[in-house]
Design a protein around this motif. Structure first.
Motif, PDB file in Angstrom:
ATOM      1  N   LEU A   2       0.933  -1.370   0.044  1.00  0.00           N
ATOM      2  CA  LEU A   2      -0.168  -0.060  -0.082  1.00  0.00           C
ATOM      3  C   LEU A   2       0.966   1.327  -0.093  1.00  0.00           C
ATOM      4  CD1 LEU A   2      -2.761   1.560   0.474  1.00  0.00           C
ATOM      5  CD2 LEU A   2      -2.250   1.239   2.960  1.00  0.00           C
ATOM      6  N   ALA A   3       0.703   2.115  -1.054  1.00  0.00           N
ATOM      7  CA  ALA A   3       1.334   3.313  -1.026  1.00  0.00           C
ATOM      8  C   ALA A   3       0.116   4.524  -0.631  1.00  0.00           C
ATOM      9  CB  ALA A   3       1.889   3.711  -2.375  1.00  0.00           C
ATOM     10  N   VAL A   4       0.691   5.652   0.323  1.00  0.00           N
ATOM     11  CA  VAL A   4       0.006   6.556   0.716  1.00  0.00           C
ATOM     12  C   VAL A   4       0.739   7.833   0.045  1.00  0.00           C
ATOM     13  CG1 VAL A   4      -0.880   7.780   2.683  1.00  0.00           C
ATOM     14  CG2 VAL A   4      -0.559   5.309   3.016  1.00  0.00           C
ATOM     15  N   LEU A   5      -0.238   8.262  -0.754  1.00  0.00           N
ATOM     16  CA  LEU A   5       0.099   9.533  -1.334  1.00  0.00           C
ATOM     17  C   LEU A   5       0.062  10.692  -0.541  1.00  0.00           C
ATOM     18  CD1 LEU A   5       1.280  11.159  -3.941  1.00  0.00           C
ATOM     19  CD2 LEU A   5      -1.039  10.940  -4.690  1.00  0.00           C
ATOM     20  N   SER A  11      -4.912  14.927   5.243  1.00  0.00           N
ATOM     21  CA  SER A  11      -5.352  14.422   6.333  1.00  0.00           C
ATOM     22  C   SER A  11      -4.673  13.155   7.065  1.00  0.00           C
ATOM     23  CB  SER A  11      -6.922  13.682   6.237  1.00  0.00           C
ATOM     24  OG  SER A  11      -7.326  13.160   7.299  1.00  0.00           O
ATOM     25  N   GLU A  12      -3.736  13.440   8.095  1.00  0.00           N
ATOM     26  CA  GLU A  12      -3.189  12.773   8.858  1.00  0.00           C
ATOM     27  C   GLU A  12      -3.891  11.432   9.464  1.00  0.00           C
ATOM     28  OE1 GLU A  12      -3.585  15.927   9.970  1.00  0.00           O
ATOM     29  OE2 GLU A  12      -1.841  16.305  10.965  1.00  0.00           O
ATOM     30  N   LEU A  13      -5.199  11.764   9.749  1.00  0.00           N
ATOM     31  CA  LEU A  13      -6.101  10.755  10.106  1.00  0.00           C
ATOM     32  C   LEU A  13      -6.366   9.591   9.094  1.00  0.00           C
ATOM     33  CD1 LEU A  13      -8.229   9.536  12.243  1.00  0.00           C
ATOM     34  CD2 LEU A  13     -10.060  10.839  11.004  1.00  0.00           C
ATOM     35  N   GLU A  14      -6.769   9.999   7.978  1.00  0.00           N
ATOM     36  CA  GLU A  14      -6.804   9.052   7.030  1.00  0.00           C
ATOM     37  C   GLU A  14      -5.321   8.224   6.629  1.00  0.00           C
ATOM     38  OE1 GLU A  14     -10.706  11.091   4.725  1.00  0.00           O
ATOM     39  OE2 GLU A  14      -9.067  11.345   3.754  1.00  0.00           O
ATOM     40  N   PRO A  65      -5.259  10.234   0.640  1.00  0.00           N
ATOM     41  CA  PRO A  65      -6.148  11.005   1.983  1.00  0.00           C
ATOM     42  C   PRO A  65      -6.631  12.221   1.356  1.00  0.00           C
ATOM     43  CG  PRO A  65      -3.650  10.257   2.564  1.00  0.00           C
ATOM     44  CD  PRO A  65      -3.742  10.376   1.020  1.00  0.00           C
ATOM     45  N   GLY A  66      -7.551  12.644   1.892  1.00  0.00           N
ATOM     46  CA  GLY A  66      -8.135  14.032   1.787  1.00  0.00           C
ATOM     47  C   GLY A  66      -7.041  15.076   1.843  1.00  0.00           C
ATOM     48  N   VAL A  93      -7.520   1.780  -5.582  1.00  0.00           N
ATOM     49  CA  VAL A  93      -7.290   3.292  -5.393  1.00  0.00           C
ATOM     50  C   VAL A  93      -8.353   3.629  -4.383  1.00  0.00           C
ATOM     51  CG1 VAL A  93      -6.806   5.649  -6.115  1.00  0.00           C
ATOM     52  CG2 VAL A  93      -6.056   3.660  -7.490  1.00  0.00           C
ATOM     53  N   PHE A  94      -7.655   4.025  -2.960  1.00  0.00           N
ATOM     54  CA  PHE A  94      -8.750   4.695  -2.148  1.00  0.00           C
ATOM     55  C   PHE A  94      -8.717   5.923  -1.813  1.00  0.00           C
ATOM     56  CE2 PHE A  94      -7.406   0.232  -0.870  1.00  0.00           C
ATOM     57  CZ  PHE A  94      -8.339  -0.401  -0.763  1.00  0.00           C
TER      58      PHE A  94
END
Length: 164
Positions: A2-5, A11-14, A65-66, A93-94
């Motif tokens: 999983l990559a988090v862009l 949004s650090e929460l997401e 994330p948002g 893609v989330f």
């Protein structure tokens, strides 16, 4: 993997939610941004990404994330190049609470799509059909209302309940 862009003012929460879910399931995950310098988040923290775009390994899934003004980042060729380089290899893609606007600006948001009320209105004005659900998958894209709906979407993709 999983990559988090990390878009500026993400949004650090997401981001943290899916990073923790991946960790608990034993899945590899990393953060990625345009550069390796610190990326400011919405609540005031600063995150140093694991990888800059050129060095990032190919992910199986991508969380966006948002963020504040996400559509603006899709006007930057560097972000578009990263997305194009990995798009075909992505299984999922989330989209966080307003990340839909990034993908719409990039020309990759499918219709219909699930989104929260405020973002949904902006998408409807652009001609997108909306699904009245906390999350929904269209092709490889999981549109969500953001927040905890991301966790449900992630659980749907992995086929397991994620206990946090």
């Amino acid at each position: 993997m999983l990559a988090v862009l990390l878009l500026p003012e993400f949004s650090e929460l997401e981001a943290a939610l899916l990073l923790e879910a991946a960790r608990r399931l034993g899945l590899s995950a990393y953060t990625v941004a345009k550069g390796r310098k610190g990326t400011p988040a919405l609540a005031g923290s600063v995150w140093t990404p694991t990888y800059a775009f050129p060095a990032a390994p190919p992910p199986r899934a991508l969380l966006i994330p948002g963020a504040r003004r996400p559509a603006r980042m899709a006007q930057d060729p560097t972000y578009l190049d990263f997305l194009a380089a990995h798009w075909e290899g992505l299984e999922a893609v989330f989209l966080g609470y307003n990340a839909h606007l990034f993908l719409a600006e990039a020309g990759r948001l499918p219709s219909p799509v699930a989104a929260g009320a405020e973002v949904g209105e902006a998408l409807r004005a652009q001609g997108y059909a909306l699904l009245a659900r906390p999350f929904a998958r269209t092709g490889k894209v999981y549109g969500t209302a953001g927040g905890l709906a991301l966790l449900s979407a992630f659980a749907d993709w992995v086929g397991k309940k994620v206990a946090l």
